[in-house]
Design a protein around this motif. Sequence first.
Motif, PDB file in Angstrom:
ATOM      1  N   ALA A  56      -8.797  13.821  60.280  1.00 13.23           N
ATOM      2  CA  ALA A  56      -8.214  14.716  60.328  1.00 13.23           C
ATOM      3  C   ALA A  56      -7.058  14.547  59.351  1.00 13.23           C
ATOM      4  CB  ALA A  56      -6.502  14.282  62.010  1.00 13.23           C
ATOM      5  N   GLY A  57      -7.785  14.278  57.950  1.00  9.20           N
ATOM      6  CA  GLY A  57      -7.455  14.059  56.775  1.00  9.20           C
ATOM      7  C   GLY A  57      -6.062  12.925  56.631  1.00  9.20           C
ATOM      8  N   LEU A  58      -5.855  12.373  57.586  1.00  6.05           N
ATOM      9  CA  LEU A  58      -4.591  11.876  57.921  1.00  6.05           C
ATOM     10  C   LEU A  58      -4.415  10.052  57.006  1.00  6.05           C
ATOM     11  CD1 LEU A  58      -2.837  12.816  60.763  1.00  6.05           C
ATOM     12  CD2 LEU A  58      -2.055  12.947  58.591  1.00  6.05           C
ATOM     13  N   ASP A  59      -5.143  10.203  55.511  1.00  2.93           N
ATOM     14  CA  ASP A  59      -5.255   8.797  55.016  1.00  2.93           C
ATOM     15  C   ASP A  59      -4.253   7.455  55.176  1.00  2.93           C
ATOM     16  OD1 ASP A  59      -7.994   9.948  54.585  1.00  2.93           O
ATOM     17  OD2 ASP A  59      -7.590  10.586  52.545  1.00  2.93           O
ATOM     18  N   GLU A  60      -2.444   8.414  55.013  1.00  2.00           N
ATOM     19  CA  GLU A  60      -2.048   7.538  54.194  1.00  2.00           C
ATOM     20  C   GLU A  60      -1.355   6.706  55.405  1.00  2.00           C
ATOM     21  OE1 GLU A  60       2.486   8.219  55.432  1.00  2.00           O
ATOM     22  OE2 GLU A  60       1.371  10.005  55.027  1.00  2.00           O
ATOM     23  N   VAL A  61      -1.624   7.097  56.858  1.00  2.00           N
ATOM     24  CA  VAL A  61      -1.919   6.512  58.254  1.00  2.00           C
ATOM     25  C   VAL A  61      -3.304   5.319  58.064  1.00  2.00           C
ATOM     26  CG1 VAL A  61      -1.794   6.542  60.534  1.00  2.00           C
ATOM     27  CG2 VAL A  61      -0.542   8.115  58.938  1.00  2.00           C
ATOM     28  N   ARG A  62      -4.064   5.984  58.152  1.00  2.00           N
ATOM     29  CA  ARG A  62      -5.068   5.062  57.505  1.00  2.00           C
ATOM     30  C   ARG A  62      -5.180   3.983  56.756  1.00  2.00           C
ATOM     31  NH1 ARG A  62     -10.369   4.810  57.138  1.00  2.00           N
ATOM     32  NH2 ARG A  62     -12.582   4.749  58.789  1.00  2.00           N
ATOM     33  N   GLU A  63      -4.589   4.366  56.255  1.00  2.00           N
ATOM     34  CA  GLU A  63      -4.361   3.148  54.706  1.00  2.00           C
ATOM     35  C   GLU A  63      -3.632   1.810  55.575  1.00  2.00           C
ATOM     36  OE1 GLU A  63      -3.304   4.934  50.728  1.00  2.00           O
ATOM     37  OE2 GLU A  63      -5.293   5.173  50.651  1.00  2.00           O
ATOM     38  N   VAL A  64      -2.671   2.399  56.212  1.00  5.59           N
ATOM     39  CA  VAL A  64      -1.649   1.302  56.688  1.00  5.59           C
ATOM     40  C   VAL A  64      -2.728   0.733  58.640  1.00  5.59           C
ATOM     41  CG1 VAL A  64       0.510   0.975  57.721  1.00  5.59           C
ATOM     42  CG2 VAL A  64       0.559   2.016  55.790  1.00  5.59           C
ATOM     43  N   LEU A  65      -3.025   1.502  58.623  1.00  3.20           N
ATOM     44  CA  LEU A  65      -3.651   0.430  60.128  1.00  3.20           C
ATOM     45  C   LEU A  65      -5.572   0.569  59.852  1.00  3.20           C
ATOM     46  CD1 LEU A  65      -2.680   3.824  62.518  1.00  3.20           C
ATOM     47  CD2 LEU A  65      -1.829   1.071  62.028  1.00  3.20           C
ATOM     48  N   ALA A  66      -5.913   0.762  58.824  1.00  5.90           N
ATOM     49  CA  ALA A  66      -7.386  -0.075  58.752  1.00  5.90           C
ATOM     50  C   ALA A  66      -7.865  -1.948  58.796  1.00  5.90           C
ATOM     51  CB  ALA A  66      -8.362   1.094  57.093  1.00  5.90           C
ATOM     52  N   PRO A  67      -6.835  -2.213  57.679  1.00  6.89           N
ATOM     53  CA  PRO A  67      -6.416  -3.634  57.382  1.00  6.89           C
ATOM     54  C   PRO A  67      -6.331  -4.282  58.514  1.00  6.89           C
ATOM     55  CG  PRO A  67      -5.392  -2.556  55.588  1.00  6.89           C
ATOM     56  CD  PRO A  67      -5.734  -1.282  56.337  1.00  6.89           C
ATOM     57  N   CYS A  68      -5.674  -3.624  59.547  1.00 14.35           N
ATOM     58  CA  CYS A  68      -5.593  -3.986  60.937  1.00 14.35           C
ATOM     59  C   CYS A  68      -5.885  -4.759  62.089  1.00 14.35           C
ATOM     60  CB  CYS A  68      -4.562  -3.101  61.709  1.00 14.35           C
ATOM     61  SG  CYS A  68      -2.540  -2.725  60.744  1.00 14.35           S
ATOM     62  N   GLN A  69      -7.322  -3.548  62.162  1.00 13.01           N
ATOM     63  CA  GLN A  69      -8.801  -4.215  62.453  1.00 13.01           C
ATOM     64  C   GLN A  69      -9.348  -5.286  62.286  1.00 13.01           C
ATOM     65  OE1 GLN A  69     -11.731  -0.921  62.470  1.00 13.01           O
ATOM     66  NE2 GLN A  69     -11.931  -0.609  64.551  1.00 13.01           N
ATOM     67  N   HIS A  70      -9.350  -5.340  60.790  1.00 16.05           N
ATOM     68  CA  HIS A  70      -9.846  -6.733  59.913  1.00 16.05           C
ATOM     69  C   HIS A  70      -9.245  -8.105  60.772  1.00 16.05           C
ATOM     70  CE1 HIS A  70     -13.161  -4.703  57.811  1.00 16.05           C
ATOM     71  NE2 HIS A  70     -11.551  -3.662  57.605  1.00 16.05           N
ATOM     72  N   ARG A  71      -7.965  -7.081  60.474  1.00 19.29           N
ATOM     73  CA  ARG A  71      -6.846  -8.273  61.291  1.00 19.29           C
ATOM     74  C   ARG A  71      -6.898  -9.379  62.202  1.00 19.29           C
ATOM     75  NH1 ARG A  71      -7.246  -8.362  56.334  1.00 19.29           N
ATOM     76  NH2 ARG A  71      -8.969  -9.348  57.454  1.00 19.29           N
ATOM     77  N   LEU A  72      -7.621  -8.099  63.467  1.00 21.29           N
ATOM     78  CA  LEU A  72      -7.376  -8.532  64.805  1.00 21.29           C
ATOM     79  C   LEU A  72      -9.066  -8.983  65.324  1.00 21.29           C
ATOM     80  CD1 LEU A  72      -6.494  -4.958  66.379  1.00 21.29           C
ATOM     81  CD2 LEU A  72      -5.166  -6.875  66.217  1.00 21.29           C
ATOM     82  N   PHE A  73      -9.593  -8.681  64.134  1.00 19.92           N
ATOM     83  CA  PHE A  73     -10.912  -9.855  64.228  1.00 19.92           C
ATOM     84  C   PHE A  73     -10.468 -10.939  63.514  1.00 19.92           C
ATOM     85  CE2 PHE A  73     -15.786  -9.235  64.849  1.00 19.92           C
ATOM     86  CZ  PHE A  73     -16.038 -10.196  64.483  1.00 19.92           C
ATOM     87  N   ASP A  74      -9.675 -11.306  62.908  1.00 18.40           N
ATOM     88  CA  ASP A  74      -9.562 -12.481  62.334  1.00 18.40           C
ATOM     89  C   ASP A  74      -8.801 -12.994  63.796  1.00 18.40           C
ATOM     90  OD1 ASP A  74     -10.628 -12.136  59.651  1.00 18.40           O
ATOM     91  OD2 ASP A  74      -8.476 -11.372  58.836  1.00 18.40           O
ATOM     92  N   LEU A  75      -7.916 -12.747  63.974  1.00 16.30           N
ATOM     93  CA  LEU A  75      -7.348 -13.256  65.441  1.00 16.30           C
ATOM     94  C   LEU A  75      -7.749 -13.862  66.460  1.00 16.30           C
ATOM     95  CD1 LEU A  75      -3.429 -10.826  65.795  1.00 16.30           C
ATOM     96  CD2 LEU A  75      -5.264 -12.433  67.940  1.00 16.30           C
ATOM     97  N   GLY A  76      -8.563 -12.794  66.837  1.00 18.88           N
ATOM     98  CA  GLY A  76      -9.469 -12.850  67.683  1.00 18.88           C
ATOM     99  C   GLY A  76     -10.340 -14.423  67.304  1.00 18.88           C
ATOM    100  N   GLY A  77     -11.036 -14.415  65.940  1.00 14.45           N
ATOM    101  CA  GLY A  77     -11.469 -15.824  65.897  1.00 14.45           C
ATOM    102  C   GLY A  77     -10.741 -16.798  65.461  1.00 14.45           C
ATOM    103  N   GLN A  78      -9.367 -16.460  65.193  1.00 11.57           N
ATOM    104  CA  GLN A  78      -8.403 -17.822  64.962  1.00 11.57           C
ATOM    105  C   GLN A  78      -8.319 -18.277  67.104  1.00 11.57           C
ATOM    106  OE1 GLN A  78      -5.074 -16.874  63.261  1.00 11.57           O
ATOM    107  NE2 GLN A  78      -3.661 -18.003  63.840  1.00 11.57           N
ATOM    108  N   LEU A  79      -8.058 -17.471  67.408  1.00 10.94           N
ATOM    109  CA  LEU A  79      -8.247 -17.196  69.160  1.00 10.94           C
ATOM    110  C   LEU A  79      -8.912 -17.997  69.527  1.00 10.94           C
ATOM    111  CD1 LEU A  79      -6.523 -14.064  70.280  1.00 10.94           C
ATOM    112  CD2 LEU A  79      -5.379 -16.715  70.751  1.00 10.94           C
ATOM    113  N   ALA A  80     -10.289 -17.786  69.166  1.00 13.28           N
ATOM    114  CA  ALA A  80     -11.635 -18.592  69.747  1.00 13.28           C
ATOM    115  C   ALA A  80     -12.151 -19.881  69.321  1.00 13.28           C
ATOM    116  CB  ALA A  80     -13.130 -17.785  69.836  1.00 13.28           C
ATOM    117  N   MET A  81     -11.320 -19.895  67.988  1.00 10.82           N
ATOM    118  CA  MET A  81     -11.465 -21.481  67.160  1.00 10.82           C
ATOM    119  C   MET A  81      -9.908 -22.036  67.530  1.00 10.82           C
ATOM    120  SD  MET A  81     -13.901 -20.561  64.592  1.00 10.82           S
ATOM    121  CE  MET A  81     -12.915 -19.195  63.528  1.00 10.82           C
ATOM    122  N   PRO A  82      -9.569 -22.805  68.067  1.00 12.13           N
ATOM    123  CA  PRO A  82      -8.260 -23.503  67.784  1.00 12.13           C
ATOM    124  C   PRO A  82      -8.437 -24.173  67.619  1.00 12.13           C
ATOM    125  CG  PRO A  82      -9.000 -23.347  69.887  1.00 12.13           C
ATOM    126  CD  PRO A  82     -10.049 -23.165  69.476  1.00 12.13           C
ATOM    127  N   GLY A  83      -6.787 -24.540  66.906  1.00 12.84           N
ATOM    128  CA  GLY A  83      -6.573 -24.976  64.905  1.00 12.84           C
ATOM    129  C   GLY A  83      -7.060 -23.917  64.283  1.00 12.84           C
TER     130      GLY A  83
END
Length: 186
Positions: A56-83
Amino acid sequence: MGYRLSKIYTRTGDKGETGLGDGRRVSKDHPRIEAIGEIDSLNSQLGLLLAGLAKAGLDEVREVLAPCQHRLFDLGGQLAMPGYQALKATEVERLEAAIDQWNDELGPLKNFILPSGSTLVAQAHVCRSLARSAERRCQQLNHVEPLDEVLLAYINRLSDVLFDAARIIGRRQGVPEVLWQATDLQ
């Protein structure tokens, strides 16, 4: 970096258990695995939203949300590796800055809105509701095994930014918000 997965299946989970990064084996319905699963579901739905935003060409919103996908992966890793701590407070601050910027443009809500209006608006609300579900699972785990405060703050703020993203998407698309209409009981 070498290969992370040499085999997709290991057969080690066939009896209902899975391994954590610290070597522990836990039930696949353990609160930690439930939280990881909700984060994974959210990440998948966020990927769908990001694809739609790109189209849709909504780059402004995409730029805010795209890093969140990476951080969610980090968050999953943090949950999978206690500590292990992957998330930093600067990520929470980044979301808060986006929320503040969008709220300045949107102004206060005068009524409840429904998760509707366009496919992208609805998809953003799907992500928001999954973020809330992931937050509940993380809080359940937090009662059993305390979690990092930044992790909990991030998932909370992510649902907020997704709410505002839904509203901004609608505004950018020229789609009016669908206001809730109370049932007339008289």
